[in-house]
Design a protein around this motif. Sequence first.
Motif, PDB file in Angstrom:
ATOM      1  N   TYR A 157       6.689  39.507  14.500  1.00  0.00           N
ATOM      2  CA  TYR A 157       6.723  38.048  14.638  1.00  0.00           C
ATOM      3  C   TYR A 157       6.081  37.594  15.950  1.00  0.00           C
ATOM      4  N   PRO A 175       1.128  43.783   7.029  1.00  0.00           N
ATOM      5  CA  PRO A 175       0.622  42.887   8.091  1.00  0.00           C
ATOM      6  C   PRO A 175       1.174  41.468   8.008  1.00  0.00           C
ATOM      7  N   SER A 176       1.635  41.047   6.827  1.00  0.00           N
ATOM      8  CA  SER A 176       2.075  39.666   6.632  1.00  0.00           C
ATOM      9  C   SER A 176       3.537  39.490   7.048  1.00  0.00           C
ATOM     10  N   VAL A 177       3.799  38.429   7.819  1.00  0.00           N
ATOM     11  CA  VAL A 177       5.167  38.128   8.238  1.00  0.00           C
ATOM     12  C   VAL A 177       6.069  37.897   7.033  1.00  0.00           C
ATOM     13  N   GLU A 178       5.623  37.056   6.091  1.00  0.00           N
ATOM     14  CA  GLU A 178       6.449  36.737   4.922  1.00  0.00           C
ATOM     15  C   GLU A 178       6.679  37.967   4.055  1.00  0.00           C
ATOM     16  N   ASP A 179       5.630  38.773   3.835  1.00  0.00           N
ATOM     17  CA  ASP A 179       5.771  39.959   2.990  1.00  0.00           C
ATOM     18  C   ASP A 179       6.711  40.988   3.630  1.00  0.00           C
ATOM     19  N   SER A 181       2.156  38.063  15.421  1.00  0.00           N
ATOM     20  CA  SER A 181       1.575  37.081  14.499  1.00  0.00           C
ATOM     21  C   SER A 181       1.869  35.641  14.897  1.00  0.00           C
ATOM     22  N   LYS A 217       4.545  33.966  14.362  1.00  0.00           N
ATOM     23  CA  LYS A 217       5.171  33.309  13.211  1.00  0.00           C
ATOM     24  C   LYS A 217       6.572  33.877  12.991  1.00  0.00           C
TER      25      LYS A 217
END
Length: 477
Positions: free
Chosen positions: A228, A28-32, A231, A233
């Motif tokens: 992206y 779910p995380s953009v960075e991950d 989110s 982001k």
Amino acid sequence: MVELLQINFISFLIDLAGVSWKDIDLIPSVEDAWIFVLNAFLTILNKHAPFKKFRTRNRYSPWFSPDLTALNQHKNIIWRSALASNSPGDMQLFREARNHYTQAVRKAKASFFKQKFASCNTNSKKFWDTVKSMENKNTSSQLPTAMKIGNTVTTDKSTIIENFNKHFSTRPSLLHFSFSQIRSADVLKELQNLDPYKSAGLDNLDPFFLKLSAEIFATPITSLFNLYFVSSKIPKDWKAAAVIPLFKGGDTLDPNCYRPISILPCLSKVFECQVNKQITDHFESHHTFSAMQSGFRAGHGCTSATLKVLNDILTAIDKKHYCAAVFIDLAKAFDPVNHHILIGRLDSLGFSNDCLAWFTNYFSDRVHCVKSEGLLSGPLAVSMGVPQGSILGPTLFSVYINEVALAAGESLIHFYADNTILYTSGPSLDTVLTTLQASFNAIQLSFRGLQLLLNTSKTKCMLFTCPPVQHHYSGRL
């Protein structure tokens, strides 16, 4: 540099296809999600194509044939013989060989560019690329051996690269729009159209290998791109630009004599192509852009802008009228763009809250580092401006200045990106100049409201008449 001839491309693609790319949908995380894609790709790339450093020779000249190489070698042999013998006869032979070689080089170069121009036809980009290649400017992205900082001159390369980084960071009824899901076929097309000879960004994802693995990589990258949007982001890696100082000419000690060339991560530009297409399609379908803007628009260009202005000027001259114009140049036009004002412009154009949140994140936490000769400066924050080297930058700048045309008043105005011409005509020269002065004052106020300043040394006024007349104007144009 990578030795391409020693790479087993089949094994590279097999290993890449073996990655469980579907796992992206579970992150779910953009960075991950970005770190997962980046590490998986680079691990396989480094396995098959480890990076090595090589010393390169001067740029290859395509018109330099084997015959010219033989003539050059023959000339050098005669030169060494003349030096050894110190004979006037041998020196005369050398001069003849040198002149013959010089004439052959000029003939070969002229023939090569003649064929290049013949192949341009109506392709203006190809024509100007050819002209640029003929200029043979001594531009270089290497660091100078010394640089003046304040009142002292330093030769320390780490100090020079940090000073470049600081220098380049100085910055002088609504329609509705929402992002739509990106299609894998569109991403595949963009990846396949990548220029494999472009430089990689700070994430080290080389466009050559992204293009090579396009059919495998397009689907997981599409999932990443759509995440992206959801989110609002983008990953932090995509907000970091590598800046290369390119010498323009002049004093090598002066950082003002260097042009910053910004290199962004390759995948960020692939993503921006999709974003840019969506917003430009929306703008063009709703006629958002001023009819006076010819820059970075489909069906418009330098030629259409020139023809429009030239036709207006010639029409005035045919009527025996005076025509006066101001050619306006903005100082570092893209750099002072205020993000708050730009987001407000997008809001007024009906962009959804999710879109505004995405653009807010797009502008936030941007940094750049100067990179040259294997050295990398520390990061410096970039709090203003549209990102140099980006795909979205020119479109967003056009949105930013779109309403400036309303300040032209009784004068005519035309834009080509950040280049502006303001002009007016009439039978009375005094009236023409007075009208132009009033419009120019209003345009300056409009630009100042956007925190854009004129480059006074490059902003010029010109009078068009037939026949030419001498006139002394006491205004402040």
